[in-house]
Design a protein around this motif. Structure first.
Motif, PDB file in Angstrom:
ATOM      1  N   GLU A  47       0.842  -1.201   0.000  1.00  0.00           N
ATOM      2  CA  GLU A  47       0.000   0.000   0.000  1.00  0.00           C
ATOM      3  C   GLU A  47       0.874   1.247   0.000  1.00  0.00           C
ATOM      4  O   GLU A  47       2.042   1.204   0.365  1.00  0.00           O
ATOM      5  CB  GLU A  47      -0.924   0.038   1.215  1.00  0.00           C
ATOM      6  CG  GLU A  47      -0.204   0.268   2.528  1.00  0.00           C
ATOM      7  CD  GLU A  47      -1.158   0.403   3.704  1.00  0.00           C
ATOM      8  OE1 GLU A  47      -2.348   0.704   3.511  1.00  0.00           O
ATOM      9  OE2 GLU A  47      -0.688   0.223   4.827  1.00  0.00           O
ATOM     10  N   THR A  68       0.149   5.449   1.140  1.00  0.00           N
ATOM     11  CA  THR A  68      -0.790   6.429   1.673  1.00  0.00           C
ATOM     12  C   THR A  68      -0.274   7.830   1.365  1.00  0.00           C
ATOM     13  O   THR A  68       0.865   8.164   1.702  1.00  0.00           O
ATOM     14  CB  THR A  68      -0.973   6.260   3.197  1.00  0.00           C
ATOM     15  OG1 THR A  68      -1.469   4.945   3.448  1.00  0.00           O
ATOM     16  CG2 THR A  68      -1.945   7.283   3.751  1.00  0.00           C
ATOM     17  N   PRO A  90      -3.271  -0.986  -3.161  1.00  0.00           N
ATOM     18  CA  PRO A  90      -4.101   0.174  -2.841  1.00  0.00           C
ATOM     19  C   PRO A  90      -3.274   1.439  -2.617  1.00  0.00           C
ATOM     20  O   PRO A  90      -2.196   1.389  -2.032  1.00  0.00           O
ATOM     21  CB  PRO A  90      -4.828  -0.217  -1.562  1.00  0.00           C
ATOM     22  CG  PRO A  90      -4.432  -1.598  -1.221  1.00  0.00           C
ATOM     23  CD  PRO A  90      -3.356  -2.034  -2.147  1.00  0.00           C
ATOM     24  N   HIS A 146      -4.063   5.025  -0.897  1.00  0.00           N
ATOM     25  CA  HIS A 146      -5.037   5.744  -0.075  1.00  0.00           C
ATOM     26  C   HIS A 146      -4.651   7.227  -0.027  1.00  0.00           C
ATOM     27  O   HIS A 146      -3.480   7.571  -0.142  1.00  0.00           O
ATOM     28  CB  HIS A 146      -5.039   5.207   1.364  1.00  0.00           C
ATOM     29  CG  HIS A 146      -5.145   3.729   1.445  1.00  0.00           C
ATOM     30  ND1 HIS A 146      -6.323   3.044   1.225  1.00  0.00           N
ATOM     31  CD2 HIS A 146      -4.218   2.781   1.730  1.00  0.00           C
ATOM     32  CE1 HIS A 146      -6.110   1.752   1.357  1.00  0.00           C
ATOM     33  NE2 HIS A 146      -4.843   1.561   1.677  1.00  0.00           N
ATOM     34  N   THR A 184      -5.404  10.628   2.487  1.00  0.00           N
ATOM     35  CA  THR A 184      -6.018  11.219   3.687  1.00  0.00           C
ATOM     36  C   THR A 184      -5.708  12.708   3.663  1.00  0.00           C
ATOM     37  O   THR A 184      -4.789  13.172   4.331  1.00  0.00           O
ATOM     38  CB  THR A 184      -5.490  10.548   4.976  1.00  0.00           C
ATOM     39  OG1 THR A 184      -4.074  10.675   5.019  1.00  0.00           O
ATOM     40  CG2 THR A 184      -5.865   9.081   5.028  1.00  0.00           C
TER      41      THR A 184
END
Length: 159
Positions: free
Chosen positions: A111, A113, A149, A151, A153
């Motif tokens: 992943e 982020t 993934p 992500h 934020t």
């Protein structure tokens, strides 16, 4: 009809310390990444992650992958805001990625982020500006090319 784009760089190993690759510890992982079509671009000093005998002062491919995802997201986000009349006055991101090594030595990212911090001129448009992060993710060429993934934020604040 889809348009096709081609990208070409040159990667040159500069880590021959004398004996070449006679042993795993006998060579440096240093290399330079240069643009083929635009020689005016400065070279990127590359290496392996320090965990794999690289040096911390040079960029490693894992960092560049995380940076590419962040850059692509940012550029789409700025374009979407610009087209919608949302004036962005500052944008910074501190993305991070997780890579897992397998027992046989290979590995893969699990992943990434993104943590964009965005400043916009009009506080009444914070909700609208926040929504463009989802669209930027959908549009990002790099995010659409990875099999893990990504992500986001985001934090949006008024100027």
């Amino acid at each position: 009809m889809p348009r096709t784009h081609h990208y070409e760089v040159q990667v040159t190993w500069t880590g021959n310390t004398g004996p070449g690759t006679t042993g795993y510890r006998d060579y440096a992982r240093d290399h330079d990444v240069t643009a083929v079509d635009t020689p005016a671009k400065p070279p990127l000093p590359g290496t392996a992650d320090p965990a794999f005998r690289g040096v911390a002062e040079r960029w490693n491919p894992e960092e560049l992958l995380v940076a590419s995802l962040s850059q692509c997201h940012m550029l789409w986000y700025l374009a979407l805001c610009s087209q919608a009349g949302v004036v962005v006055t500052a944008y910074t991101d501190r993305p991070s990625g997780t890579m897992v090594e397998t027992p046989e030595g290979s590995g893969r990212f699990t992943e990434v982020t993104l943590r964009p911090e965005v400043t916009i001129a009009d506080p009444d448009l914070i909700d609208k500006a926040t929504g463009f992060h989802d669209k930027a993710h959908e549009m990002c060429f790099i995010a659409n090319s990875v099999n893990f993934p990504v992500h986001a934020t985001p934090t949006i604040k008024p100027a």
